[in-house]
Design a protein around this motif. Structure first.
Motif, mmCIF file in Angstrom:
data_model
loop_
_atom_site.group_PDB
_atom_site.id
_atom_site.type_symbol
_atom_site.label_atom_id
_atom_site.label_comp_id
_atom_site.label_asym_id
_atom_site.label_seq_id
_atom_site.Cartn_x
_atom_site.Cartn_y
_atom_site.Cartn_z
ATOM 1 N N ILE A 133 1.140 -0.754 0.205
ATOM 2 C CA ILE A 133 0.121 -0.341 -0.146
ATOM 3 C C ILE A 133 1.074 1.030 0.215
ATOM 4 C CG2 ILE A 133 -1.940 1.310 1.490
ATOM 5 C CD1 ILE A 133 -2.914 -1.708 2.135
ATOM 6 N N LEU A 134 1.970 1.079 1.099
ATOM 7 C CA LEU A 134 2.713 2.523 0.985
ATOM 8 C C LEU A 134 3.340 2.697 -0.604
ATOM 9 C CD1 LEU A 134 3.745 4.701 2.819
ATOM 10 C CD2 LEU A 134 5.381 3.261 3.351
ATOM 11 N N GLN A 135 3.476 1.161 -1.008
ATOM 12 C CA GLN A 135 4.863 1.879 -2.303
ATOM 13 C C GLN A 135 3.614 2.070 -3.512
ATOM 14 O OE1 GLN A 135 8.219 1.373 -3.047
ATOM 15 N NE2 GLN A 135 7.054 1.552 -5.683
ATOM 16 N N GLY A 136 2.353 1.364 -3.196
ATOM 17 C CA GLY A 136 1.293 2.187 -4.874
ATOM 18 C C GLY A 136 0.855 4.038 -4.261
ATOM 19 N N ALA A 137 1.013 4.095 -2.402
ATOM 20 C CA ALA A 137 0.760 5.612 -2.696
ATOM 21 C C ALA A 137 2.469 6.369 -2.569
ATOM 22 C CB ALA A 137 0.936 5.880 -0.929
ATOM 23 N N ARG A 138 3.075 5.568 -2.873
ATOM 24 C CA ARG A 138 4.604 6.162 -3.668
ATOM 25 C C ARG A 138 4.551 6.669 -4.685
ATOM 26 N NH1 ARG A 138 7.718 2.890 0.163
ATOM 27 N NH2 ARG A 138 8.359 4.398 1.931
ATOM 28 N N GLU A 139 4.628 5.770 -5.547
ATOM 29 C CA GLU A 139 3.988 5.806 -6.472
ATOM 30 C C GLU A 139 3.041 6.826 -7.693
ATOM 31 O OE1 GLU A 139 3.534 1.321 -7.874
ATOM 32 O OE2 GLU A 139 5.390 0.617 -7.893
ATOM 33 N N ALA A 140 1.142 6.497 -7.156
ATOM 34 C CA ALA A 140 0.206 7.390 -7.177
ATOM 35 C C ALA A 140 1.399 9.347 -7.013
ATOM 36 C CB ALA A 140 -0.418 7.652 -6.323
ATOM 37 N N LEU A 141 1.900 10.100 -5.478
ATOM 38 C CA LEU A 141 2.652 10.477 -5.631
ATOM 39 C C LEU A 141 3.548 11.260 -6.787
ATOM 40 C CD1 LEU A 141 3.217 13.269 -4.094
ATOM 41 C CD2 LEU A 141 4.622 11.868 -2.695
ATOM 42 N N ALA A 142 3.697 9.696 -7.660
ATOM 43 C CA ALA A 142 5.210 10.584 -7.996
ATOM 44 C C ALA A 142 4.787 10.444 -9.514
ATOM 45 C CB ALA A 142 6.360 9.158 -8.139
ATOM 46 N N ILE A 143 3.944 9.790 -9.983
ATOM 47 C CA ILE A 143 1.955 10.423 -11.269
ATOM 48 C C ILE A 143 2.862 11.496 -10.803
ATOM 49 C CG2 ILE A 143 0.937 9.400 -12.367
ATOM 50 C CD1 ILE A 143 1.894 6.491 -11.542
ATOM 51 N N ALA A 144 1.775 11.485 -10.138
ATOM 52 C CA ALA A 144 0.936 13.380 -9.704
ATOM 53 C C ALA A 144 2.033 14.166 -10.060
ATOM 54 C CB ALA A 144 0.390 13.437 -8.443
ATOM 55 N N ARG A 145 2.911 13.775 -9.569
ATOM 56 C CA ARG A 145 4.460 14.836 -9.643
ATOM 57 C C ARG A 145 4.717 15.013 -11.201
ATOM 58 N NH1 ARG A 145 7.875 14.199 -3.871
ATOM 59 N NH2 ARG A 145 6.488 15.162 -2.806
ATOM 60 N N GLY A 146 4.663 13.935 -11.881
ATOM 61 C CA GLY A 146 4.997 13.986 -13.073
ATOM 62 C C GLY A 146 6.682 13.348 -13.320
ATOM 63 N N GLU A 147 6.675 13.016 -12.143
ATOM 64 C CA GLU A 147 7.854 12.300 -12.172
ATOM 65 C C GLU A 147 8.125 10.233 -13.027
ATOM 66 O OE1 GLU A 147 9.038 11.355 -7.928
ATOM 67 O OE2 GLU A 147 9.010 14.040 -7.689
ATOM 68 N N ILE A 148 6.827 10.508 -12.984
ATOM 69 C CA ILE A 148 7.026 8.905 -14.263
ATOM 70 C C ILE A 148 5.595 9.014 -14.662
ATOM 71 C CG2 ILE A 148 6.027 6.129 -13.862
ATOM 72 C CD1 ILE A 148 6.723 5.969 -11.354
ATOM 73 N N PRO A 149 5.283 8.661 -15.971
ATOM 74 C CA PRO A 149 4.736 8.592 -17.302
ATOM 75 C C PRO A 149 3.365 7.598 -16.712
ATOM 76 C CG PRO A 149 6.880 8.056 -18.266
ATOM 77 C CD PRO A 149 7.072 7.758 -16.464
ATOM 78 N N GLU A 150 2.496 8.834 -16.978
ATOM 79 C CA GLU A 150 0.989 8.070 -16.163
ATOM 80 C C GLU A 150 0.421 6.508 -16.906
ATOM 81 O OE1 GLU A 150 -3.115 10.264 -15.982
ATOM 82 O OE2 GLU A 150 -1.146 10.869 -15.586
ATOM 83 N N GLU A 151 0.853 6.407 -18.235
ATOM 84 C CA GLU A 151 0.767 5.299 -18.626
ATOM 85 C C GLU A 151 1.312 4.458 -18.239
ATOM 86 O OE1 GLU A 151 3.327 7.579 -21.087
ATOM 87 O OE2 GLU A 151 1.642 8.048 -20.610
ATOM 88 N N ASP A 152 2.797 4.482 -17.272
ATOM 89 C CA ASP A 152 3.466 3.053 -16.824
ATOM 90 C C ASP A 152 3.181 2.157 -15.640
ATOM 91 O OD1 ASP A 152 5.517 3.802 -18.540
ATOM 92 O OD2 ASP A 152 7.078 4.424 -17.055
ATOM 93 N N PHE A 153 1.936 2.680 -15.573
ATOM 94 C CA PHE A 153 1.005 2.287 -14.549
ATOM 95 C C PHE A 153 -0.344 2.490 -14.199
ATOM 96 C CE2 PHE A 153 5.196 4.031 -12.381
ATOM 97 C CZ PHE A 153 5.262 1.949 -11.846
ATOM 98 N N ALA A 154 -1.019 1.783 -14.394
ATOM 99 C CA ALA A 154 -3.432 1.742 -14.320
ATOM 100 C C ALA A 154 -3.774 2.225 -12.805
ATOM 101 C CB ALA A 154 -3.587 0.528 -14.463
ATOM 102 N N VAL A 155 -3.411 3.461 -12.085
ATOM 103 C CA VAL A 155 -4.033 4.537 -11.191
ATOM 104 C C VAL A 155 -4.948 4.846 -11.280
ATOM 105 C CG1 VAL A 155 -3.288 5.418 -9.316
ATOM 106 C CG2 VAL A 155 -1.113 3.986 -10.640
ATOM 107 N N HIS A 156 -5.511 4.832 -10.453
ATOM 108 C CA HIS A 156 -7.080 5.937 -10.779
ATOM 109 C C HIS A 156 -7.136 6.140 -9.227
ATOM 110 C CE1 HIS A 156 -10.950 7.020 -11.068
ATOM 111 N NE2 HIS A 156 -11.425 6.548 -10.231
ATOM 112 N N ILE A 157 -7.243 7.527 -9.677
ATOM 113 C CA ILE A 157 -7.296 8.544 -8.282
ATOM 114 C C ILE A 157 -8.453 9.270 -9.068
ATOM 115 C CG2 ILE A 157 -5.747 10.696 -7.433
ATOM 116 C CD1 ILE A 157 -3.604 9.646 -8.179
ATOM 117 N N PRO A 158 -9.289 9.090 -7.470
ATOM 118 C CA PRO A 158 -10.550 9.880 -8.244
ATOM 119 C C PRO A 158 -10.543 11.449 -8.133
ATOM 120 C CG PRO A 158 -10.631 9.216 -6.116
ATOM 121 C CD PRO A 158 -9.570 8.382 -6.586
ATOM 122 N N GLU A 159 -11.248 12.113 -8.588
ATOM 123 C CA GLU A 159 -11.106 13.900 -9.284
ATOM 124 C C GLU A 159 -11.629 14.236 -7.654
ATOM 125 O OE1 GLU A 159 -9.933 15.622 -11.879
ATOM 126 O OE2 GLU A 159 -9.144 13.522 -12.417
#
Length: 102
Positions: A7-33
């Motif tokens: 779970i912590l790793q998933g949260a870190r990945e979500a944060l990295a995607i939100a910051r633009g550090e990881i291309p969004e297409e590299d992970f299937a993440v759903h963050i609600p609006e």
């Protein structure tokens, strides 16, 4: 890897995607609006002060979210989603002394 670590790793990945550090297409993440912060807090039967203290939010920020005068940004929405789904895991991870994210 234990459930809390995943779970912590998933949260870190979500944060990295939100910051633009990881291309969004590299992970299937759903963050609600939108996130109903009050519903999450009330589900946990916590006061605003308790929720803010336990999960590391500023009380004023929490109040703004609940009054809908501000909306949580991507990383906060992701964190709130994890709190909503696995609050005990988040509490346990946050209480672990001496373990940082380096």
């Amino acid at each position: 890897m234990g459930e809390g670590s995943r779970i912590l790793q998933g949260a870190r990945e979500a944060l990295a995607i939100a910051r633009g550090e990881i291309p969004e297409e590299d992970f299937a993440v759903h963050i609600p609006e939108t996130v109903d912060v009050r519903r999450i807090r009330e589900k946990l039967q916590m006061t605003q002060a308790e929720f803010a203290r336990v999960f590391g939010f500023k009380l004023a920020t929490l109040r703004h979210w609940e009054q809908k005068s501000r909306n949580p940004e991507g990383p906060a929405r992701a964190y709130l989603l994890v709190i909503d789904r696995e609050p005990d895991v988040v509490r346990r991870v946050l209480r672990e002394p001496g373990r940082d994210c380096r």
